[in-house]
Design a protein around this motif. Structure first.
Motif, PDB file in Angstrom:
ATOM      1  N   GLU A  30       0.600  -1.312   0.298  1.00  8.89           N
ATOM      2  CA  GLU A  30      -0.236   0.088  -0.008  1.00  8.89           C
ATOM      3  C   GLU A  30       0.884   1.321   0.285  1.00  8.89           C
ATOM      4  N   THR A  31       1.910   1.113   0.566  1.00  9.17           N
ATOM      5  CA  THR A  31       2.664   2.476   1.233  1.00  9.17           C
ATOM      6  C   THR A  31       3.418   3.076  -0.498  1.00  9.17           C
ATOM      7  N   ALA A  32       4.005   1.983  -1.270  1.00  4.87           N
ATOM      8  CA  ALA A  32       4.517   1.172  -2.584  1.00  4.87           C
ATOM      9  C   ALA A  32       3.818   1.994  -3.488  1.00  4.87           C
ATOM     10  N   LEU A  33       2.419   1.696  -3.701  1.00  7.71           N
ATOM     11  CA  LEU A  33       1.437   1.821  -4.485  1.00  7.71           C
ATOM     12  C   LEU A  33       1.497   3.057  -4.371  1.00  7.71           C
ATOM     13  N   ARG A  34       1.394   3.850  -2.977  1.00 10.54           N
ATOM     14  CA  ARG A  34       0.767   5.457  -3.030  1.00 10.54           C
ATOM     15  C   ARG A  34       2.135   6.795  -3.482  1.00 10.54           C
ATOM     16  N   THR A  35       3.048   5.880  -3.325  1.00 12.47           N
ATOM     17  CA  THR A  35       4.609   6.638  -4.482  1.00 12.47           C
ATOM     18  C   THR A  35       4.519   6.747  -5.380  1.00 12.47           C
ATOM     19  N   ASN A  36       3.610   5.780  -6.582  1.00 15.84           N
ATOM     20  CA  ASN A  36       3.976   5.466  -7.775  1.00 15.84           C
ATOM     21  C   ASN A  36       4.596   4.311  -8.464  1.00 15.84           C
ATOM     22  N   ALA A  37       5.591   3.996  -7.269  1.00 11.73           N
ATOM     23  CA  ALA A  37       6.009   2.537  -7.488  1.00 11.73           C
ATOM     24  C   ALA A  37       5.431   1.129  -8.192  1.00 11.73           C
ATOM     25  N   THR A  38       6.500   0.535  -9.071  1.00 17.46           N
ATOM     26  CA  THR A  38       5.279  -0.031  -9.694  1.00 17.46           C
ATOM     27  C   THR A  38       6.408  -1.522  -8.692  1.00 17.46           C
ATOM     28  N   ILE A  39       5.567  -2.218  -8.081  1.00 17.03           N
ATOM     29  CA  ILE A  39       5.493  -3.718  -7.587  1.00 17.03           C
ATOM     30  C   ILE A  39       4.895  -5.137  -8.344  1.00 17.03           C
ATOM     31  N   ILE A  40       6.038  -6.423  -7.720  1.00 22.47           N
ATOM     32  CA  ILE A  40       5.915  -7.395  -7.747  1.00 22.47           C
ATOM     33  C   ILE A  40       5.940  -8.552  -6.901  1.00 22.47           C
ATOM     34  N   GLY A  41       4.993  -9.109  -6.086  1.00 17.22           N
ATOM     35  CA  GLY A  41       4.624  -9.867  -5.141  1.00 17.22           C
ATOM     36  C   GLY A  41       4.216  -9.012  -4.919  1.00 17.22           C
ATOM     37  N   PRO A  42       3.941  -9.747  -3.029  1.00 14.62           N
ATOM     38  CA  PRO A  42       4.519 -10.556  -2.727  1.00 14.62           C
ATOM     39  C   PRO A  42       4.097 -11.667  -2.964  1.00 14.62           C
ATOM     40  N   VAL A  43       5.460 -12.873  -3.621  1.00 19.49           N
ATOM     41  CA  VAL A  43       5.883 -13.754  -3.305  1.00 19.49           C
ATOM     42  C   VAL A  43       6.172 -15.129  -2.885  1.00 19.49           C
ATOM     43  N   ALA A  44       5.006 -15.878  -2.239  1.00 20.70           N
ATOM     44  CA  ALA A  44       4.887 -16.438  -1.147  1.00 20.70           C
ATOM     45  C   ALA A  44       6.150 -17.630  -1.503  1.00 20.70           C
ATOM     46  N   LEU A  45       7.291 -18.149  -0.869  1.00 18.58           N
ATOM     47  CA  LEU A  45       8.447 -18.556  -1.102  1.00 18.58           C
ATOM     48  C   LEU A  45       8.302 -19.808   0.094  1.00 18.58           C
ATOM     49  N   PRO A  46       8.743 -21.050  -0.303  1.00 19.16           N
ATOM     50  CA  PRO A  46       8.438 -22.309   0.167  1.00 19.16           C
ATOM     51  C   PRO A  46       8.590 -21.884   1.990  1.00 19.16           C
ATOM     52  N   THR A  47       7.695 -22.919   2.814  1.00 15.50           N
ATOM     53  CA  THR A  47       7.985 -22.941   4.199  1.00 15.50           C
ATOM     54  C   THR A  47       8.563 -23.813   4.533  1.00 15.50           C
ATOM     55  N   LYS A  48       9.272 -23.495   5.831  1.00 18.96           N
ATOM     56  CA  LYS A  48      10.255 -24.599   6.023  1.00 18.96           C
ATOM     57  C   LYS A  48      10.084 -24.948   7.580  1.00 18.96           C
ATOM     58  N   ARG A  49      10.572 -25.886   7.552  1.00 15.19           N
ATOM     59  CA  ARG A  49       9.952 -27.268   8.651  1.00 15.19           C
ATOM     60  C   ARG A  49      11.050 -27.285   9.440  1.00 15.19           C
ATOM     61  N   LYS A  50      11.126 -26.821  10.928  1.00  9.87           N
ATOM     62  CA  LYS A  50      12.049 -27.742  11.670  1.00  9.87           C
ATOM     63  C   LYS A  50      11.945 -28.268  12.866  1.00  9.87           C
ATOM     64  N   LEU A  51      12.081 -29.470  12.771  1.00  7.61           N
ATOM     65  CA  LEU A  51      11.641 -30.885  14.097  1.00  7.61           C
ATOM     66  C   LEU A  51      12.023 -30.936  15.258  1.00  7.61           C
ATOM     67  N   TYR A  52      11.963 -31.352  16.032  1.00  9.72           N
ATOM     68  CA  TYR A  52      12.707 -30.936  17.236  1.00  9.72           C
ATOM     69  C   TYR A  52      12.199 -32.335  18.404  1.00  9.72           C
ATOM     70  N   CYS A  53      12.791 -33.176  18.522  1.00  6.74           N
ATOM     71  CA  CYS A  53      12.552 -34.496  19.411  1.00  6.74           C
ATOM     72  C   CYS A  53      12.647 -34.909  20.924  1.00  6.74           C
ATOM     73  N   VAL A  54      12.365 -34.342  21.646  1.00  6.61           N
ATOM     74  CA  VAL A  54      11.859 -34.360  22.457  1.00  6.61           C
ATOM     75  C   VAL A  54      12.084 -35.589  23.548  1.00  6.61           C
ATOM     76  N   LEU A  55      12.998 -36.289  24.638  1.00 12.06           N
ATOM     77  CA  LEU A  55      12.621 -37.587  25.661  1.00 12.06           C
ATOM     78  C   LEU A  55      11.646 -36.888  26.247  1.00 12.06           C
ATOM     79  N   ARG A  56      10.371 -37.548  26.665  1.00 16.75           N
ATOM     80  CA  ARG A  56       9.659 -36.973  27.895  1.00 16.75           C
ATOM     81  C   ARG A  56       9.252 -37.086  29.096  1.00 16.75           C
ATOM     82  N   SER A  57      10.663 -38.786  29.730  1.00 17.54           N
ATOM     83  CA  SER A  57      11.220 -39.174  30.857  1.00 17.54           C
ATOM     84  C   SER A  57      12.418 -39.149  30.653  1.00 17.54           C
ATOM     85  N   PRO A  58      13.454 -38.131  31.372  1.00 13.08           N
ATOM     86  CA  PRO A  58      15.006 -38.217  31.286  1.00 13.08           C
ATOM     87  C   PRO A  58      15.159 -40.003  31.716  1.00 13.08           C
TER      88      PRO A  58
END
Length: 105
Positions: A30-58
């Protein structure tokens, strides 16, 4: 600058929450269009998943584990035909604290 080289700003946004990243992308466009700039996007990049495995009982149950995951959502916005007013308005923009921003000229 010569005519071969074009001015471009690439804004890369990262967040754990999708609503924060969508709202901040809308504010930037919205702010870029208010100042008459040309926009490409927003382009969604792939979502990165980070898995953590934790012991329930030590001590006793080594086979009982709990899994947690963190998802990182990211978007890219390219802004062309810049002016000084566009850069000033983007610098004054208030973005939520859960969003990481990288700006490349």
């Amino acid at each position: 600058m010569t005519t071969d080289q074009k001015q471009k700003i690439r804004i890369k946004l990262k967040s754990y929450d999708t609503t924060l990243i969508v709202n901040s992308c809308n504010k930037i466009t919205e702010t870029a269009l208010r100042t008459n700039a040309t926009i490409i996007g927003p382009v969604a990049l792939p979502t990165k998943r980070k898995l953590y495995c934790v012991l329930r009982s030590p001590h006793v149950d080594k086979d009982s584990r709990e899994h947690f995951e963190v998802r990182t959502h990211s978007r890219i916005i390219d802004i062309y035909t810049l002016s000084s007013q566009t850069i000033d308005s983007l610098m004054k923009l208030n973005i939520p604290c859960g969003v990481d921003i990288e700006v490349k000229l």
